[in-house]
Design a protein around this motif. Structure first.
Motif, short mmCIF file in Angstrom:
data_model
loop_
_atom_site.label_atom_id
_atom_site.label_comp_id
_atom_site.label_asym_id
_atom_site.label_seq_id
_atom_site.Cartn_x
_atom_site.Cartn_y
_atom_site.Cartn_z
N GLU A 111 -27.58 84.12 -9.62
CA GLU A 111 -27.82 83.01 -10.55
C GLU A 111 -29.27 82.54 -10.45
OE1 GLU A 111 -25.14 80.16 -8.82
OE2 GLU A 111 -23.39 81.37 -9.30
N SER A 112 -29.77 81.92 -11.53
CA SER A 112 -31.07 81.23 -11.40
C SER A 112 -30.78 79.86 -10.78
CB SER A 112 -31.72 81.06 -12.77
OG SER A 112 -30.98 80.11 -13.53
N ILE A 113 -31.82 79.18 -10.33
CA ILE A 113 -31.62 77.84 -9.73
C ILE A 113 -31.06 76.89 -10.79
CG2 ILE A 113 -32.81 75.88 -8.66
CD1 ILE A 113 -33.41 78.00 -6.82
N GLN A 114 -31.58 76.98 -12.01
CA GLN A 114 -31.10 76.11 -13.10
C GLN A 114 -29.61 76.36 -13.35
OE1 GLN A 114 -32.73 73.67 -14.73
NE2 GLN A 114 -30.94 73.24 -16.04
N GLU A 115 -29.22 77.65 -13.42
CA GLU A 115 -27.81 77.97 -13.65
C GLU A 115 -26.96 77.45 -12.49
OE1 GLU A 115 -28.14 82.16 -16.14
OE2 GLU A 115 -28.25 82.18 -13.97
N TYR A 116 -27.47 77.63 -11.28
CA TYR A 116 -26.71 77.19 -10.11
C TYR A 116 -26.28 75.73 -10.26
CZ TYR A 116 -25.77 75.59 -5.37
OH TYR A 116 -25.17 75.00 -4.27
N TRP A 117 -27.24 74.86 -10.62
CA TRP A 117 -26.91 73.43 -10.71
C TRP A 117 -26.03 73.15 -11.93
CZ3 TRP A 117 -26.92 70.51 -6.69
CH2 TRP A 117 -27.75 70.86 -5.61
N GLU A 118 -26.23 73.95 -12.99
CA GLU A 118 -25.33 73.78 -14.15
C GLU A 118 -23.90 74.15 -13.76
OE1 GLU A 118 -27.12 76.09 -17.27
OE2 GLU A 118 -28.80 74.70 -17.43
N ALA A 162 -41.92 62.80 -8.67
CA ALA A 162 -42.18 64.23 -8.91
C ALA A 162 -41.21 65.06 -8.08
CB ALA A 162 -43.61 64.55 -8.51
N PRO A 163 -40.50 66.01 -8.71
CA PRO A 163 -39.57 66.85 -7.94
C PRO A 163 -40.31 67.64 -6.86
CG PRO A 163 -39.53 67.42 -10.30
CD PRO A 163 -40.56 66.36 -10.13
N LYS A 164 -39.68 67.73 -5.69
CA LYS A 164 -40.36 68.40 -4.56
C LYS A 164 -40.00 69.88 -4.46
CE LYS A 164 -39.15 65.05 -1.50
NZ LYS A 164 -38.76 63.93 -2.36
N SER A 165 -39.06 70.33 -5.27
CA SER A 165 -38.65 71.74 -5.20
C SER A 165 -38.05 72.15 -6.54
CB SER A 165 -37.58 71.90 -4.11
OG SER A 165 -36.45 71.12 -4.45
N ALA A 166 -37.80 73.45 -6.67
CA ALA A 166 -37.17 73.96 -7.90
C ALA A 166 -35.78 73.34 -8.05
CB ALA A 166 -37.08 75.48 -7.84
N GLU A 168 -34.77 70.36 -6.96
CA GLU A 168 -34.89 68.96 -7.41
C GLU A 168 -35.25 68.90 -8.88
OE1 GLU A 168 -35.96 66.10 -3.65
OE2 GLU A 168 -37.25 66.03 -5.41
N LYS A 169 -36.10 69.85 -9.32
CA LYS A 169 -36.50 69.87 -10.73
C LYS A 169 -35.25 70.04 -11.62
CE LYS A 169 -39.83 72.05 -13.75
NZ LYS A 169 -39.95 73.39 -14.24
N ALA A 170 -34.41 71.00 -11.25
CA ALA A 170 -33.19 71.25 -12.04
C ALA A 170 -32.26 70.04 -11.97
CB ALA A 170 -32.48 72.50 -11.51
N ILE A 171 -32.11 69.47 -10.79
CA ILE A 171 -31.19 68.32 -10.63
C ILE A 171 -31.67 67.14 -11.47
CG2 ILE A 171 -30.29 66.61 -8.98
CD1 ILE A 171 -30.56 68.81 -6.81
N PHE A 172 -32.97 66.83 -11.35
CA PHE A 172 -33.51 65.68 -12.10
C PHE A 172 -33.29 65.88 -13.60
CE2 PHE A 172 -36.85 63.65 -9.02
CZ PHE A 172 -35.85 63.50 -8.07
N GLY A 173 -33.48 67.10 -14.08
CA GLY A 173 -33.28 67.39 -15.51
C GLY A 173 -31.85 67.07 -15.91
N ILE A 174 -30.89 67.55 -15.10
CA ILE A 174 -29.46 67.32 -15.40
C ILE A 174 -29.16 65.82 -15.36
CG2 ILE A 174 -27.13 67.61 -14.42
CD1 ILE A 174 -28.05 70.51 -13.67
N LEU A 175 -29.65 65.14 -14.34
CA LEU A 175 -29.35 63.71 -14.20
C LEU A 175 -29.95 62.90 -15.35
CD1 LEU A 175 -29.78 63.10 -10.33
CD2 LEU A 175 -27.73 63.74 -11.62
N LYS A 176 -31.15 63.28 -15.77
CA LYS A 176 -31.79 62.55 -16.89
C LYS A 176 -30.97 62.73 -18.17
CE LYS A 176 -36.53 62.67 -15.20
NZ LYS A 176 -37.74 63.47 -15.20
N ASP A 177 -30.50 63.96 -18.42
CA ASP A 177 -29.69 64.20 -19.62
C ASP A 177 -28.42 63.35 -19.60
OD1 ASP A 177 -31.43 65.96 -20.65
OD2 ASP A 177 -30.33 67.78 -20.09
N ILE A 178 -27.76 63.29 -18.45
CA ILE A 178 -26.52 62.51 -18.35
C ILE A 178 -26.82 61.03 -18.57
CG2 ILE A 178 -24.70 61.73 -16.76
CD1 ILE A 178 -24.78 64.55 -15.53
#
Ligand code: NAD
Ligand code: RBV
Length: 477
Positions: A111-118, A162-166, A168-178
């Protein structure tokens, strides 16, 4: 996204190839024979169904062994959704078999990191929009996501940092959308969670941090520190699966090689012994004088990473710490050195720092099935990085074998029953020693072992009950 997806009548799933389900089922049947603890737990609780109707979300390596855990929880009545806890650890045939029997599963190897968190999100939220009653976590990602979600709702400035890792970047994106749709989403999810059972040392560190800061949002059971987990899985499991991972990745003869094992805790003890059994020359690094002395008594040389750079052929990190092997270390290593990690996350080896070295060249040797990359430094020397610095035994091999995971996962099932049946506080609990002893007892017959029995006189003499527990709480095994 290359995985095949389906939302057909039997349930939701997202796996690489549902056509692998029959192969997965055959391996699950082999595993059941080797997992006596889980099978006995099924027998014991099948009629009572202590998990009836309870929504359990799992975030734990989607392997054959985990499939047997999932099906045990299902037999006890649980309503499950599952994802993996690592982008490389899924066995696609195991995931397919679980999907085919109708349990929602979102996982595939690579999986990609983005997919993982999805996928964590998909496992977290039921079709009616509600969250889990209980979580089975490994490394604390599911638990951490809920805590970060609540933090972001109570302090929106948090999501602006600012996200400190890939990740965190994916998580912040998901949390902002929600947050755009529902500003109390995570508070409602957290309020509905009765508890989490956590599988591994690193996840326990995270839970203890939260508990110490008074921020733990729901009760937690520490499965890792059951004796029948950390003194078996972490030691004997890694003793089996570390050499498996290194050999599948590099097909290298370990005999005669110099191997550096960083950390001599439970995992380090298993790893160092495995390398010794291969007739490698083993060096251990440690920060704790007790563990360092244990390593000396086991016959290992204790030194620092820096001392070994010119001579070592293989490096294995198992500290649960960060940046134990740095980019500077790797720049100073012998040509063709092999570097891998068996601790939970990908920052024990500073992979980010390695990638940032000016002029470094990366060559993919093998892809997601068994990730191996060659990093060539500007001076011409190269190192091989296995599983992109993530746990090599699950990324390059298939993780621990059935028997040892039967011990770990029997503890998981008992923990889930405890959470379902008791009103627990927002603390980190251990599984009672009596149950820990029970897990061991369930595995003895398979080893042909016959237990001796205390007489009443003997029990009185050493101050225990004839039926146990046989040791005081603080006993270290
Ligand atoms: P542990 O606490 O028993 O051992 C870690 C050891 O590392 C300790 O002795 C500590 O003193 C030492 N250490 C810390 N920082 C160090 C440094 N900078 N240099 C050298 N030594 C250092 O933990 P454990 O149970 O052995 O688990 C280690 C890691 O492995 C954790 O991340 C855990 O989650 C993970 N784990 C992975 C698997 C797997 O299948 N891959 C299995 C079990 C545990
Ligand atoms: N682990 N699971 C497997 N075969 O499913 N192998 C190892 C498997 C777990 C182990 O319990 C360890 O604590 C955790 O992976 C680290 O993520």
């Amino acid at each position: 996204m290359t995985a095949k997806t389906s939302k057909k009548s039997k349930g939701e799933y997202l796996v690489r190839d549902i056509g692998l389900a029959d192969f997965g089922r055959k391996e699950i049947e082999i595993a059941e024979y080797e997992m006596p603890g889980l099978m006995a737990t099924r027998e014991k609780y099948r009629a009572a169904k202590p998990l009836a109707g309870i929504r359990i979300m799992g975030c734990l390596h989607m392997t054959i062994q985990t499939a047997v855990l999932i099906e045990t929880l299902a037999e006890l009545g649980a309503d499950l959704r599952w994802c993996s806890c690592n982008i490389f650890s899924t066995q696609d045939h195991a995931a397919a078999a679980i999907a085919k029997r109708g349990i929602p599963i979102f996982a595939y190897k690579g999986e990609s990191i983005q997919e993982y968190w999805e996928f964590v999100m998909k496992a977290m939220i039921w079709p009616d929009g509600k969250g889990p009653d209980q979580i089975v976590d490994d490394g604390g990602d599911a638990t951490g996501l809920v805590h970060m979600g609540v933090k972001g709702e109570l302090d929106p400035a948090f999501l602006k940092t600012a996200p400190k890792s890939a990740d965190e970047k994916a998580i912040f994106g998901i949390l902002k959308d929600i947050r755009k749709k529902d500003r109390k989403f995570w508070q409602k999810i957290a309020a509905g969670i009765r508890g989490v059972s956590e599988e591994t040392t690193t996840g326990i560190h995270r839970l203890n941090h939260l508990a110490k800061a008074g921020e733990l949002l729901f009760p937690a059971i520490n499965v890792n520190d059951s004796v029948t987990k950390s003194k078996f899985d972490n030691v004997y499991g890694c003793r089996h699966s570390l050499p498996d991972g290194i050999k599948r990745a590099m097909d290298v003869l370990l005999s005669g090689k110099q191997v550096v094992v960083c950390g001599y805790g439970d995992v380090g003890k298993g790893c160092a012994e495995a390398m010794k059994n291969e007739r490698a020359r083993v060096i251990v690094t440690e920060v704790d004088p007790i563990c360092a002395l244990q390593a000396c008594m086991a016959g290992f040389q204790v030194a620092r990473v820096e001392d070994a750079l010119k001579t070592a052929d293989v490096y294995v990190t198992c500290t649960g710490n960060c940046r134990v092997i740095t980019a500077k270390h790797m720049a100073g290593m012998k040509d063709q050195a092999i570097v891998c990690n068996i601790g939970h996350f990908d920052d024990e080896i500073d992979v980010a720092g390695l990638k940032a070295v000016k002029g470094i060249k990366v060559t993919e040797i093998k892809g997601h099935e068994c990730p191996v990359h060659k990093y060539t430094f500007p001076d011409g020397h190269s190192i091989y990085l296995l599983a992109e610095g993530r746990l090599v035994n699950l990324g390059c091999a298939t993780g621990h074998p059935n028997f040892v995971m039967s011990c770990s996962f029997s503890n998981q099932v008992l923990a889930q029953i405890e959470i379902a049946s008791k009103k627990l506080e927002k603390q980190v609990y251990l599984i009672p020693k009596k149950l820990d002893e029970e897990v061991a007892r369930l595995h003895l017959a398979k080893c042909g072992a016959k237990l001796s029995k205390l007489t009443q006189e003997q029990a009185d003499y050493i101050g225990v009950k004839v039926s146990g527990p046989f040791k005081p709480e603080g006993y270290r095994y």
